[in-house]
Design a protein around this motif. Structure first.
Motif, PDB file in Angstrom:
ATOM      1  N   PRO A  57      31.225  39.589  43.781  1.00 33.53           N
ATOM      2  CA  PRO A  57      30.587  40.377  42.716  1.00 33.53           C
ATOM      3  C   PRO A  57      29.479  39.568  42.055  1.00 33.53           C
ATOM      4  CG  PRO A  57      32.753  39.607  42.025  1.00 33.53           C
ATOM      5  CD  PRO A  57      32.600  39.199  43.451  1.00 33.53           C
ATOM      6  N   GLU A  58      28.524  40.267  41.480  1.00 33.94           N
ATOM      7  CA  GLU A  58      27.464  39.581  40.727  1.00 33.94           C
ATOM      8  C   GLU A  58      28.079  38.898  39.517  1.00 33.94           C
ATOM      9  OE1 GLU A  58      22.953  41.072  40.683  1.00 33.94           O
ATOM     10  OE2 GLU A  58      24.325  42.009  39.288  1.00 33.94           O
ATOM     11  N   PHE A  98      32.027  35.597  33.835  1.00 40.08           N
ATOM     12  CA  PHE A  98      31.798  36.919  33.234  1.00 40.08           C
ATOM     13  C   PHE A  98      31.183  37.864  34.276  1.00 40.08           C
ATOM     14  CE2 PHE A  98      31.747  33.859  29.829  1.00 40.08           C
ATOM     15  CZ  PHE A  98      32.376  34.500  28.773  1.00 40.08           C
ATOM     16  N   LEU A  99      31.831  39.008  34.473  1.00 40.17           N
ATOM     17  CA  LEU A  99      31.307  40.020  35.391  1.00 40.17           C
ATOM     18  C   LEU A  99      30.740  41.195  34.588  1.00 40.17           C
ATOM     19  CD1 LEU A  99      34.080  40.087  38.166  1.00 40.17           C
ATOM     20  CD2 LEU A  99      32.095  38.595  37.953  1.00 40.17           C
ATOM     21  N   LYS A 129      34.597  45.963  43.540  1.00 36.40           N
ATOM     22  CA  LYS A 129      35.489  45.948  44.706  1.00 36.40           C
ATOM     23  C   LYS A 129      35.556  44.562  45.366  1.00 36.40           C
ATOM     24  CE  LYS A 129      32.283  47.994  48.121  1.00 36.40           C
ATOM     25  NZ  LYS A 129      31.059  47.712  47.376  1.00 36.40           N
ATOM     26  N   GLU A 130      34.564  43.710  45.077  1.00 38.59           N
ATOM     27  CA  GLU A 130      34.556  42.367  45.672  1.00 38.59           C
ATOM     28  C   GLU A 130      35.384  41.375  44.871  1.00 38.59           C
ATOM     29  OE1 GLU A 130      31.809  43.698  44.276  1.00 38.59           O
ATOM     30  OE2 GLU A 130      30.547  44.440  45.907  1.00 38.59           O
ATOM     31  N   ALA A 163      45.289  50.126  41.475  1.00 33.18           N
ATOM     32  CA  ALA A 163      45.284  49.773  42.904  1.00 33.18           C
ATOM     33  C   ALA A 163      44.723  48.366  43.094  1.00 33.18           C
ATOM     34  CB  ALA A 163      44.455  50.781  43.688  1.00 33.18           C
ATOM     35  N   MET A 164      43.665  48.057  42.357  1.00 37.16           N
ATOM     36  CA  MET A 164      43.094  46.707  42.429  1.00 37.16           C
ATOM     37  C   MET A 164      44.115  45.677  41.944  1.00 37.16           C
ATOM     38  SD  MET A 164      40.609  44.545  42.940  1.00 37.16           S
ATOM     39  CE  MET A 164      39.010  45.355  43.072  1.00 37.16           C
ATOM     40  N   MET A 165      44.797  46.004  40.865  1.00 32.50           N
ATOM     41  CA  MET A 165      45.795  45.074  40.325  1.00 32.50           C
ATOM     42  C   MET A 165      46.911  44.840  41.332  1.00 32.50           C
ATOM     43  SD  MET A 165      46.422  43.210  37.801  1.00 32.50           S
ATOM     44  CE  MET A 165      45.232  43.866  36.669  1.00 32.50           C
ATOM     45  N   LYS A 166      47.338  45.908  41.975  1.00 31.05           N
ATOM     46  CA  LYS A 166      48.405  45.804  42.972  1.00 31.05           C
ATOM     47  C   LYS A 166      47.972  44.865  44.101  1.00 31.05           C
ATOM     48  CE  LYS A 166      51.506  48.889  45.416  1.00 31.05           C
ATOM     49  NZ  LYS A 166      51.742  50.228  45.870  1.00 31.05           N
TER      50      LYS A 166
END
Ligand code: SF4
Length: 237
Positions: free
Chosen positions: A4-5, A26-27, A82-83, A108-111
């Motif tokens: 991610p950036e 920081f994102l 998503k990255e 879902a990301m946390m899982k």
């Protein structure tokens, strides 16, 4: 491996991860619009901030990993990227722990992060009582599709093995005394719950919040007392 950036990096902090010396990444962007949010540029205008190449950060982390405990990833909202798992994986490869700050809206990301052991500590903001009306008022957008996600992330943390904390920033005009009890009913049995007072006098997403005064210390102590009736692991931060 796409990352991610990254729009901000703090090389050392003792306050972003209790008891740990951490660096902070920081994102940008967030899917909430909390009117009291302090991260206005990161959330609303990240294109005006310089991008920080991960390689520069990795060089620093490698050089200093003997005394750094880990890296806190914050935002904005990190889980909208998503990255994010790739970034966590790269940090873990350096033998550093990862803390994630999240609003809990991407279960879902946390899982995935938990299953792959890419995260060692999660700080989840429970913004308000988990009803459509109250949550929407506090996060500044319609929470209808977000609430089931947040509830699922809370459940996952309560029942899972990864270390975590829940926290609520208390904001005058947005939070009321009875909110504490309602929030606490949803997090009974949690490891740690922190109440944080709104700071005031800093730039906020909705400029009118800049002039709001924080709750008085008497008020905050009352909130804490209410919280501890249901959640004895509640503290002030
Ligand atoms: S305070 Fe709200 S708007 Fe700001 S980063 Fe956190 S969740 Fe997003």
């Amino acid at each position: 491996m796409k990352l991610p950036e990254i729009k901000g990096f703090m090389d050392f902090s003792l306050v972003d991860w209790d008891g740990k010396a951490s660096a902070v990444i920081f994102l940008p962007f967030c899917n909430f619009q909390c009117p009291f949010c302090y991260n206005t540029t990161l959330v609303l205008r990240p294109e005006t901030m310089q991008r920080i190449p991960y390689n520069e950060i990795a060089r620093y982390l490698s050089k200093n990993r003997s005394w750094l405990d880990g890296v806190a990833i914050t935002g904005g909202e990190p889980t909208i990227h998503k990255e994010l798992p790739n970034l966590c994986k790269r940090i873990k490869k350096l033998d550093l722990s990862v803390k994630l700050d999240t609003n809990g809206s991407n279960s879902a990301m946390m899982k995935k992060l938990i299953a792959q052991e890419f995260v060692d500590y999660v700080a989840l903001d429970v913004k308000a009582p988990l009803t459509l009306e109250r949550y929407s008022a506090v996060i500044g957008i319609n929470a209808e599709n977000l609430l089931p996600e947040i509830e699922e992330t809370i459940r996952m943390l309560l029942q899972g093995s990864v270390d975590y904390e829940f926290r609520t920033t208390l904001v005058p005009t947005l939070h009321r005394k009875e909110d504490i009890e309602e929030i606490c009913h949803k997090i009974i049995g949690c490891k740690k719950y922190f109440l944080q007072n709104f700071k005031g006098d800093v730039e906020t997403l909705d400029p009118k919040y800049m002039n709001f005064k924080p709750f008085s210390s008497t008020c905050i102590q009352e909130f804490l007392k209410d919280a501890r009736r249901l959640v004895p692991t509640a503290f002030l931060r």
